[in-house]
Design a protein around this motif. Sequence first.
Motif, PDB file in Angstrom:
ATOM      1  N   SER A 188      -0.756  -0.351  -8.497  1.00  0.00           N
ATOM      2  CA  SER A 188      -0.640   1.162  -8.787  1.00  0.00           C
ATOM      3  C   SER A 188      -1.691   2.040  -8.222  1.00  0.00           C
ATOM      4  N   SER A 189      -2.389   0.990  -7.167  1.00  0.00           N
ATOM      5  CA  SER A 189      -3.638   1.898  -6.189  1.00  0.00           C
ATOM      6  C   SER A 189      -3.066   1.933  -4.878  1.00  0.00           C
ATOM      7  N   TYR A 190      -2.473   1.550  -4.471  1.00  0.00           N
ATOM      8  CA  TYR A 190      -0.948   1.112  -3.408  1.00  0.00           C
ATOM      9  C   TYR A 190      -0.105   2.135  -2.771  1.00  0.00           C
ATOM     10  N   THR A 191      -0.422   2.404  -1.492  1.00  0.00           N
ATOM     11  CA  THR A 191       1.320   3.068  -0.964  1.00  0.00           C
ATOM     12  C   THR A 191       1.783   1.526  -1.088  1.00  0.00           C
ATOM     13  N   MET A 192       2.951   1.512  -1.247  1.00  0.00           N
ATOM     14  CA  MET A 192       4.006   0.273  -0.761  1.00  0.00           C
ATOM     15  C   MET A 192       4.872   0.911   0.419  1.00  0.00           C
ATOM     16  N   ALA A 193       5.330  -0.155   0.534  1.00  0.00           N
ATOM     17  CA  ALA A 193       6.247   0.451   1.965  1.00  0.00           C
ATOM     18  C   ALA A 193       6.759  -1.207   1.991  1.00  0.00           C
ATOM     19  N   TRP A 194       7.982  -1.138   3.308  1.00  0.00           N
ATOM     20  CA  TRP A 194       8.570  -2.154   3.544  1.00  0.00           C
ATOM     21  C   TRP A 194       8.693  -1.720   5.022  1.00  0.00           C
ATOM     22  N   PHE A 195       8.427  -2.879   5.871  1.00  0.00           N
ATOM     23  CA  PHE A 195       8.561  -2.618   7.047  1.00  0.00           C
ATOM     24  C   PHE A 195       9.800  -3.551   6.970  1.00  0.00           C
ATOM     25  N   ARG A 196      10.348  -3.543   8.614  1.00  0.00           N
ATOM     26  CA  ARG A 196      11.743  -4.511   9.355  1.00  0.00           C
ATOM     27  C   ARG A 196      10.535  -5.303  11.238  1.00  0.00           C
ATOM     28  N   GLN A 197      10.986  -6.034  10.506  1.00  0.00           N
ATOM     29  CA  GLN A 197      10.949  -6.794  12.305  1.00  0.00           C
ATOM     30  C   GLN A 197      12.704  -7.567  12.639  1.00  0.00           C
TER      31      GLN A 197
ATOM     32  N   ILE B 128       6.537   4.814   0.087  1.00  0.00           N
ATOM     33  CA  ILE B 128       6.106   5.548  -1.002  1.00  0.00           C
ATOM     34  C   ILE B 128       4.567   5.890  -1.559  1.00  0.00           C
ATOM     35  N   ARG B 129       4.447   6.494  -1.751  1.00  0.00           N
ATOM     36  CA  ARG B 129       2.576   6.403  -1.856  1.00  0.00           C
ATOM     37  C   ARG B 129       2.252   6.196  -3.921  1.00  0.00           C
ATOM     38  N   GLN B 130       0.889   5.852  -3.932  1.00  0.00           N
ATOM     39  CA  GLN B 130       0.557   6.002  -5.175  1.00  0.00           C
ATOM     40  C   GLN B 130       0.271   7.133  -5.845  1.00  0.00           C
ATOM     41  N   SER B 131      -0.431   8.560  -4.927  1.00  0.00           N
ATOM     42  CA  SER B 131      -0.640   9.699  -5.500  1.00  0.00           C
ATOM     43  C   SER B 131       0.105   9.838  -6.327  1.00  0.00           C
ATOM     44  N   ASP B 132       1.381  10.337  -5.732  1.00  0.00           N
ATOM     45  CA  ASP B 132       1.907  11.534  -6.271  1.00  0.00           C
ATOM     46  C   ASP B 132       3.752  10.639  -6.464  1.00  0.00           C
ATOM     47  N   GLY B 133       3.952   9.937  -6.121  1.00  0.00           N
ATOM     48  CA  GLY B 133       5.207   8.530  -5.934  1.00  0.00           C
ATOM     49  C   GLY B 133       6.648   9.362  -4.611  1.00  0.00           C
ATOM     50  N   SER B 134       5.755   9.899  -3.955  1.00  0.00           N
ATOM     51  CA  SER B 134       6.646  11.005  -3.334  1.00  0.00           C
ATOM     52  C   SER B 134       6.606   9.844  -1.635  1.00  0.00           C
ATOM     53  N   ALA B 135       7.861   9.510  -1.030  1.00  0.00           N
ATOM     54  CA  ALA B 135       8.236   9.160  -0.576  1.00  0.00           C
ATOM     55  C   ALA B 135       8.834   9.068   1.092  1.00  0.00           C
ATOM     56  N   TYR B 136       8.444   8.554   1.225  1.00  0.00           N
ATOM     57  CA  TYR B 136       8.618   8.597   3.263  1.00  0.00           C
ATOM     58  C   TYR B 136       9.752   7.490   4.066  1.00  0.00           C
TER      59      TYR B 136
ATOM     60  N   ALA C 229       5.338  -4.156   2.034  1.00  0.00           N
ATOM     61  CA  ALA C 229       3.488  -4.140   2.226  1.00  0.00           C
ATOM     62  C   ALA C 229       2.548  -3.304   1.460  1.00  0.00           C
ATOM     63  N   ALA C 230       1.174  -3.906   0.970  1.00  0.00           N
ATOM     64  CA  ALA C 230       0.280  -2.661  -0.010  1.00  0.00           C
ATOM     65  C   ALA C 230      -0.832  -2.380   0.928  1.00  0.00           C
ATOM     66  N   GLY C 231      -0.359  -0.744   0.852  1.00  0.00           N
ATOM     67  CA  GLY C 231      -2.376  -0.328   1.751  1.00  0.00           C
ATOM     68  C   GLY C 231      -2.355   0.835   1.749  1.00  0.00           C
ATOM     69  N   SER C 232      -2.464   1.578   2.565  1.00  0.00           N
ATOM     70  CA  SER C 232      -2.646   3.179   2.545  1.00  0.00           C
ATOM     71  C   SER C 232      -1.734   3.871   3.730  1.00  0.00           C
ATOM     72  N   PHE C 233      -1.335   4.759   2.900  1.00  0.00           N
ATOM     73  CA  PHE C 233      -0.160   5.270   3.996  1.00  0.00           C
ATOM     74  C   PHE C 233      -0.187   5.249   4.921  1.00  0.00           C
ATOM     75  N   SER C 234       0.658   4.538   6.303  1.00  0.00           N
ATOM     76  CA  SER C 234       0.436   4.513   7.719  1.00  0.00           C
ATOM     77  C   SER C 234       1.462   4.646   8.118  1.00  0.00           C
ATOM     78  N   PHE C 235       1.788   4.483   9.169  1.00  0.00           N
ATOM     79  CA  PHE C 235       3.128   4.257  10.079  1.00  0.00           C
ATOM     80  C   PHE C 235       2.448   2.685  10.827  1.00  0.00           C
ATOM     81  N   VAL C 236       1.397   2.822  11.153  1.00  0.00           N
ATOM     82  CA  VAL C 236       0.988   1.164  11.446  1.00  0.00           C
ATOM     83  C   VAL C 236       0.304   0.245  10.390  1.00  0.00           C
ATOM     84  N   ARG C 237       1.174  -0.971  10.712  1.00  0.00           N
ATOM     85  CA  ARG C 237       0.599  -2.107   9.916  1.00  0.00           C
ATOM     86  C   ARG C 237      -0.698  -2.308  10.139  1.00  0.00           C
ATOM     87  N   THR C 238      -1.560  -2.271  10.060  1.00  0.00           N
ATOM     88  CA  THR C 238      -2.734  -2.742  10.229  1.00  0.00           C
ATOM     89  C   THR C 238      -3.411  -2.428   9.154  1.00  0.00           C
TER      90      THR C 238
END
Length: 121
Positions: free
Chosen positions: A30-39, A51-59, A97-106
């Motif tokens: 619940s504290s993290y933006t959750m994301a799917w990456f692919r390679q 999908i952001r943790q703050s409001d559930g909005s998706a990118y 992946a779990a973390g802060s919303f960003s386009f960057v994997r780090t």
Amino acid sequence: QVQLVESGGGLVQTGGSLRLSCAAKGRTISSYTMAWFRQAPGKERELVAAIRQSDGSAYYIDSVKGRFTISRDNAKNTVNLQMDSLKPEDTAAYYCAAGSFSFVRTSYAYWGQGTQVTVSS
């Protein structure tokens, strides 16, 4: 610490569907933006959806808009990626992946081991 385990990958024909799931253990997502990456082989790992943790909005990246849907269930500590109308160019290893919303994997501190998606033409 958050441990992420993906499931649901496989082989599907063009136009088919797959549903990827990511189960988290150790801490609530619940504290993290959750994301799917692919390679894909020989390519950089790219953000597919988040999908952001703050409001559930998706990118979504443009190439999957209208075909993929990301969702999260904080109570179950899971995040899913529904993939419809799959194309051969969607073939890749997919990572949760779990973390802060960003386009960057780090910006994502926690990663799953990946699940392979192969779309045959």
